[in-house]
Structures are given as C-alpha cells and as structure tokens.
Scaffold this motif. Structure first.
Motif, mmCIF file in Angstrom:
data_model
loop_
_atom_site.group_PDB
_atom_site.id
_atom_site.type_symbol
_atom_site.label_atom_id
_atom_site.label_comp_id
_atom_site.label_asym_id
_atom_site.label_seq_id
_atom_site.Cartn_x
_atom_site.Cartn_y
_atom_site.Cartn_z
ATOM 1 N N ALA A 83 0.862 -0.975 0.355
ATOM 2 C CA ALA A 83 -0.341 -0.256 0.178
ATOM 3 C C ALA A 83 1.013 1.346 0.189
ATOM 4 O O ALA A 83 0.568 2.192 -0.307
ATOM 5 C CB ALA A 83 -1.133 0.015 0.882
ATOM 6 N N MET A 84 2.077 1.291 0.708
ATOM 7 C CA MET A 84 3.038 2.250 0.288
ATOM 8 C C MET A 84 3.784 2.824 -0.948
ATOM 9 O O MET A 84 3.766 3.737 -1.119
ATOM 10 C CB MET A 84 4.144 2.168 1.224
ATOM 11 C CG MET A 84 3.780 1.781 3.234
ATOM 12 S SD MET A 84 3.506 3.637 3.502
ATOM 13 C CE MET A 84 1.925 2.981 5.060
ATOM 14 N N GLY A 85 3.278 1.905 -1.869
ATOM 15 C CA GLY A 85 3.723 2.113 -3.238
ATOM 16 C C GLY A 85 2.335 2.545 -4.007
ATOM 17 O O GLY A 85 2.767 3.207 -5.130
ATOM 18 N N ILE A 86 1.127 3.207 -2.810
ATOM 19 C CA ILE A 86 0.042 3.932 -3.354
ATOM 20 C C ILE A 86 0.127 4.948 -3.498
ATOM 21 O O ILE A 86 0.313 5.697 -3.734
ATOM 22 C CB ILE A 86 -1.037 3.262 -3.421
ATOM 23 C CG1 ILE A 86 -0.991 1.451 -3.899
ATOM 24 C CG2 ILE A 86 -2.155 3.712 -3.661
ATOM 25 C CD1 ILE A 86 -0.637 1.797 -5.684
ATOM 26 N N TYR A 87 0.406 5.024 -1.288
ATOM 27 C CA TYR A 87 0.855 6.776 -1.340
ATOM 28 C C TYR A 87 1.525 6.335 -0.002
ATOM 29 O O TYR A 87 3.233 5.491 0.131
ATOM 30 C CB TYR A 87 -0.670 6.825 0.087
ATOM 31 C CG TYR A 87 -1.357 5.922 0.237
ATOM 32 C CD1 TYR A 87 -0.796 5.508 1.884
ATOM 33 C CD2 TYR A 87 -2.033 5.076 -0.066
ATOM 34 C CE1 TYR A 87 -0.797 4.110 2.549
ATOM 35 C CE2 TYR A 87 -2.789 4.178 0.418
ATOM 36 C CZ TYR A 87 -2.187 3.651 2.273
ATOM 37 O OH TYR A 87 -2.548 2.429 2.702
ATOM 38 N N SER A 88 2.011 7.369 0.822
ATOM 39 C CA SER A 88 3.675 7.171 1.706
ATOM 40 C C SER A 88 3.092 8.177 2.535
ATOM 41 O O SER A 88 2.364 8.997 3.017
ATOM 42 C CB SER A 88 5.078 8.323 0.952
ATOM 43 O OG SER A 88 5.852 7.477 1.776
ATOM 44 N N ALA A 140 -6.194 -0.311 3.495
ATOM 45 C CA ALA A 140 -5.482 0.715 2.371
ATOM 46 C C ALA A 140 -6.524 0.949 1.134
ATOM 47 O O ALA A 140 -5.765 2.060 0.612
ATOM 48 C CB ALA A 140 -4.862 -0.552 1.433
ATOM 49 N N PHE A 141 -7.435 0.791 0.857
ATOM 50 C CA PHE A 141 -8.468 1.543 -0.177
ATOM 51 C C PHE A 141 -8.906 2.298 0.058
ATOM 52 O O PHE A 141 -9.041 3.735 0.077
ATOM 53 C CB PHE A 141 -9.182 0.138 -0.489
ATOM 54 C CG PHE A 141 -10.591 1.015 -1.263
ATOM 55 C CD1 PHE A 141 -9.929 1.284 -2.326
ATOM 56 C CD2 PHE A 141 -12.164 0.358 -0.911
ATOM 57 C CE1 PHE A 141 -10.691 1.470 -3.814
ATOM 58 C CE2 PHE A 141 -12.593 0.940 -2.440
ATOM 59 C CZ PHE A 141 -11.758 1.757 -3.538
ATOM 60 N N PRO A 142 -8.951 2.777 1.627
ATOM 61 C CA PRO A 142 -9.704 4.247 2.136
ATOM 62 C C PRO A 142 -9.018 4.925 2.346
ATOM 63 O O PRO A 142 -9.040 6.156 1.572
ATOM 64 C CB PRO A 142 -10.527 3.538 3.478
ATOM 65 C CG PRO A 142 -10.802 2.679 3.163
ATOM 66 C CD PRO A 142 -9.954 1.342 2.869
ATOM 67 N N LEU A 143 -7.546 5.157 2.435
ATOM 68 C CA LEU A 143 -6.922 5.588 2.010
ATOM 69 C C LEU A 143 -6.286 6.119 1.310
ATOM 70 O O LEU A 143 -6.051 7.692 1.007
ATOM 71 C CB LEU A 143 -5.334 4.828 3.338
ATOM 72 C CG LEU A 143 -5.013 4.850 4.438
ATOM 73 C CD1 LEU A 143 -4.960 4.188 5.532
ATOM 74 C CD2 LEU A 143 -5.607 6.563 5.348
ATOM 75 N N ALA A 144 -6.357 4.682 0.332
ATOM 76 C CA ALA A 144 -5.535 5.200 -1.224
ATOM 77 C C ALA A 144 -6.730 6.694 -1.691
ATOM 78 O O ALA A 144 -6.868 7.789 -3.060
ATOM 79 C CB ALA A 144 -5.782 3.863 -2.512
ATOM 80 N N LYS A 145 -7.870 5.909 -1.518
ATOM 81 C CA LYS A 145 -9.482 7.201 -2.326
ATOM 82 C C LYS A 145 -9.679 8.357 -1.667
ATOM 83 O O LYS A 145 -9.244 9.875 -1.945
ATOM 84 C CB LYS A 145 -10.695 6.305 -1.488
ATOM 85 C CG LYS A 145 -10.852 5.818 -2.070
ATOM 86 C CD LYS A 145 -12.291 5.198 -2.321
ATOM 87 C CE LYS A 145 -13.535 6.110 -2.642
ATOM 88 N NZ LYS A 145 -14.639 5.594 -1.198
ATOM 89 N N TYR A 146 -8.647 8.780 -0.845
ATOM 90 C CA TYR A 146 -8.414 9.908 0.568
ATOM 91 C C TYR A 146 -7.250 10.356 -0.206
ATOM 92 O O TYR A 146 -7.284 11.351 -0.616
ATOM 93 C CB TYR A 146 -8.080 9.331 2.183
ATOM 94 C CG TYR A 146 -7.735 11.243 2.282
ATOM 95 C CD1 TYR A 146 -8.056 11.602 3.174
ATOM 96 C CD2 TYR A 146 -5.857 11.212 2.925
ATOM 97 C CE1 TYR A 146 -7.652 13.213 4.178
ATOM 98 C CE2 TYR A 146 -6.478 12.358 3.420
ATOM 99 C CZ TYR A 146 -6.314 13.514 3.647
ATOM 100 O OH TYR A 146 -6.406 14.249 4.207
ATOM 101 N N PHE A 147 -6.071 9.975 -0.487
ATOM 102 C CA PHE A 147 -4.834 10.593 -1.134
ATOM 103 C C PHE A 147 -5.173 10.776 -1.756
ATOM 104 O O PHE A 147 -4.688 12.323 -3.142
ATOM 105 C CB PHE A 147 -3.614 9.189 -0.438
ATOM 106 C CG PHE A 147 -3.133 9.106 0.371
ATOM 107 C CD1 PHE A 147 -1.988 10.487 0.915
ATOM 108 C CD2 PHE A 147 -3.221 8.748 1.344
ATOM 109 C CE1 PHE A 147 -1.674 10.423 2.320
ATOM 110 C CE2 PHE A 147 -3.187 8.939 2.741
ATOM 111 C CZ PHE A 147 -1.755 9.758 2.957
ATOM 112 N N TYR A 148 -6.201 9.863 -3.241
ATOM 113 C CA TYR A 148 -6.007 10.036 -4.918
ATOM 114 C C TYR A 148 -6.681 11.276 -4.583
ATOM 115 O O TYR A 148 -7.371 12.502 -5.824
ATOM 116 C CB TYR A 148 -6.381 9.030 -5.279
ATOM 117 C CG TYR A 148 -5.099 8.036 -5.664
ATOM 118 C CD1 TYR A 148 -4.752 8.769 -7.270
ATOM 119 C CD2 TYR A 148 -4.561 7.552 -5.081
ATOM 120 C CE1 TYR A 148 -3.286 8.171 -7.297
ATOM 121 C CE2 TYR A 148 -3.214 6.874 -5.197
ATOM 122 C CZ TYR A 148 -2.464 6.627 -6.816
ATOM 123 O OH TYR A 148 -1.442 6.386 -7.029
#
Length: 273
Positions: A136-141, A246-254
């Motif tokens: 997941a750290m390859g999608i956000y950091s 991971a998915f909720p955080l990815a949505k937030y960051f993107y």
C-alpha cells in the motif's frame, strides 16, 4: 491441474504462509531464501513437491540461475511471486547511503532480475503470471517510510509498463499491495540513526489511531484465500490491495491529488506552450 509456483522470500512471513497454502492444495513450489537452512521444514513436510533454493535476490546472475534450476527441476513455471524484500524506517534526512542502496537492490532490482529471468520461459510457454509484492506504501506514503515507499513506487511503475508489454503473450501481471500485517516485518527492518529534530513528529505519527487500533494490522493467515483466487483467475487484476485499511486511504490520498492537479491545471496547461 496443479501449478508450479516460484516464491522468493519464502522462509517467513507472508511468503511462507502462501507457499504452505499452495503446497497444501497440491501445487509444486520453489521456495527461496538467503539462508537455505530456513527452508528445511518445507522439505521435511512436503518432500518432492518443494524445491528449496538459496538465493540473494540482489545478485542478478544468481536470480537467473535460480529460475533456470526451477524450470529444469519441475519442467515449467506457471507463477512467480516476487515477495522478498527489506524495510527501512527513518526520515529522508536520517537515511544513510548503505541502507538506501540496499533497499533498492532488494526491493526493486531483485524484483527486476527475477522478472527478467522468467519472462523468456513464460513467453515460450505462452502463459504465466507474475505477482509483484508491492505495498500500500507503493500507492501513497507516510513520514519515516519514504525510502521504502520509493522502492515500491518504482516496482509499481515497472510492473504497470510490463503488463502492457506482455499483454498479448498470455502473461499476466498483478501488483499485490498489502497494508500493514502482523508479521515480523517491522522488527526485522533497518532503523535509521535518529535526528532529535524529528522526535516530536514521530511521536505524534505513531500515536495516531491508524497505528494503535486493535485492527491496525491485518492477520497474515487471512491472506492465502485472496492469493489463491488471483492465481487461479483467468482475468486477474493488475492491482490488488490486501487488507481493509489500504483502499480507504488510497481514496483519500488520490482525491487530494486530483483536487491539487485540478486547481493548478491552468498553470500546467500554459506550460505546454
């Protein structure tokens, strides 16, 4: 029909759990580790269904040799899981040269060498599946995982391009992106030399509920079902999160990134000329 699976970093953690899941259902598995004695329990339990190989994934020649041995031993390779890697924790300023180079040698170049080694075999077979264990750290950091994220961002870019290059060859690519799991990953990772100026930021970060909640880290034993499903799919996804964080955080960051690009789009467009 049973599959032949090649897994790097199979002596512990997710790699070991997945290797056992494949073997338990009747697949043949090549397991690798830098320390071959750590793989002895596989041989004792599964006998000729498993091939243990000592491998330092930072050694390109050794990666090609390991893939060649696996193909010679079992006659084919259906699935490769590039799981081996290392972690490092520290702010960008704290990271030393040795740790910085080592993590890219393992996480990025090790993945690249195994991928390059197996592609001719998969092309000749007309089929195959490569699972790149990203994060997941390859999608956000987050702070203190910048270098680890950088290595996984690199794997993401490499694999996205690769998926398009081999699309017409019967070869599938899947990026597996776990959120945090209760393995020994954190304790086995390299820790940077601390700079006191960052102490308060770190204390605040690690006190956040994302790190302290009872369900902050997933149960690694819950992951094999997802891996088996992806490997058995005729249309596997390019990307697959493991875990519910991971998915909720990815949505937030993107959503934040998209808003930022939108806000600055006039400036960007004018720069085109």
């Amino acid at each position: 029909m049973s599959k032949t699976i090649f897994i790097t970093g199979a002596s512990r953690g997710l790699g070991k759990i997945w290797a056992e899941a494949f073997l338990d259902r009747g697949d043949k598995v090549i397991v690798t580790s830098r320390n071959i004695s750590a793989l002895q329990d596989f041989v004792e339990k599964y006998g000729e269904a498993v091939l243990p190989l000592e491998l330092d994934i930072a050694d390109r020649a050794a990666c090609f040799e390991a893939i060649s041995k696996a193909k010679l031993h079992f006659g084919k390779i259906d699935v490769v899981i590039n799981n081996a890697g290392i972690g490092v924790f520290g702010t960008v300023e704290e990271l030393d040269e040795q740790a910085s180079r080592a993590i890219f040698e393992a996480n990025f170049f090790g993945t690249l060498w195994i991928t390059q080694a197996v592609l001719p075999i998969l092309r000749e077979q007309g089929q195959g599946h490569i699972l790149q264990v990203s994060s997941a750290m390859g999608i956000y950091s987050f702070p203190t995982v910048g270098l680890y994220s950088a290595s996984k961002f690199a794997v993401e870019g490499l694999s996205e391009a690769l998926s398009q290059e081999v699309k017409g060859m019967g070869i599938h690519i899947t990026l597996v992106e776990p959120n945090g799991y209760a393995t020994d990953f954190n304790s086995s990772s390299v820790q940077s030399n601390s700079i006191p100026a960052y102490d308060s930021m770190k204390a605040e970060l690690y006190a956040h509920p994302e790190f302290t909640a009872d369900d902050a880290y997933g149960n690694p034993k819950a992951t094999p079902e997802a891996i088996l499903k992806v490997v058995d799919s005729s249309t596997p996804p390019l990307r697959l999160f493991l875990g519910k964080k991971a998915f909720p955080l990815a949505k937030y960051f993107y959503s934040d990134r998209l808003a930022n690009w939108e806000n600055w789009n006039d400036v960007s467009a004018k720069a085109h000329g």
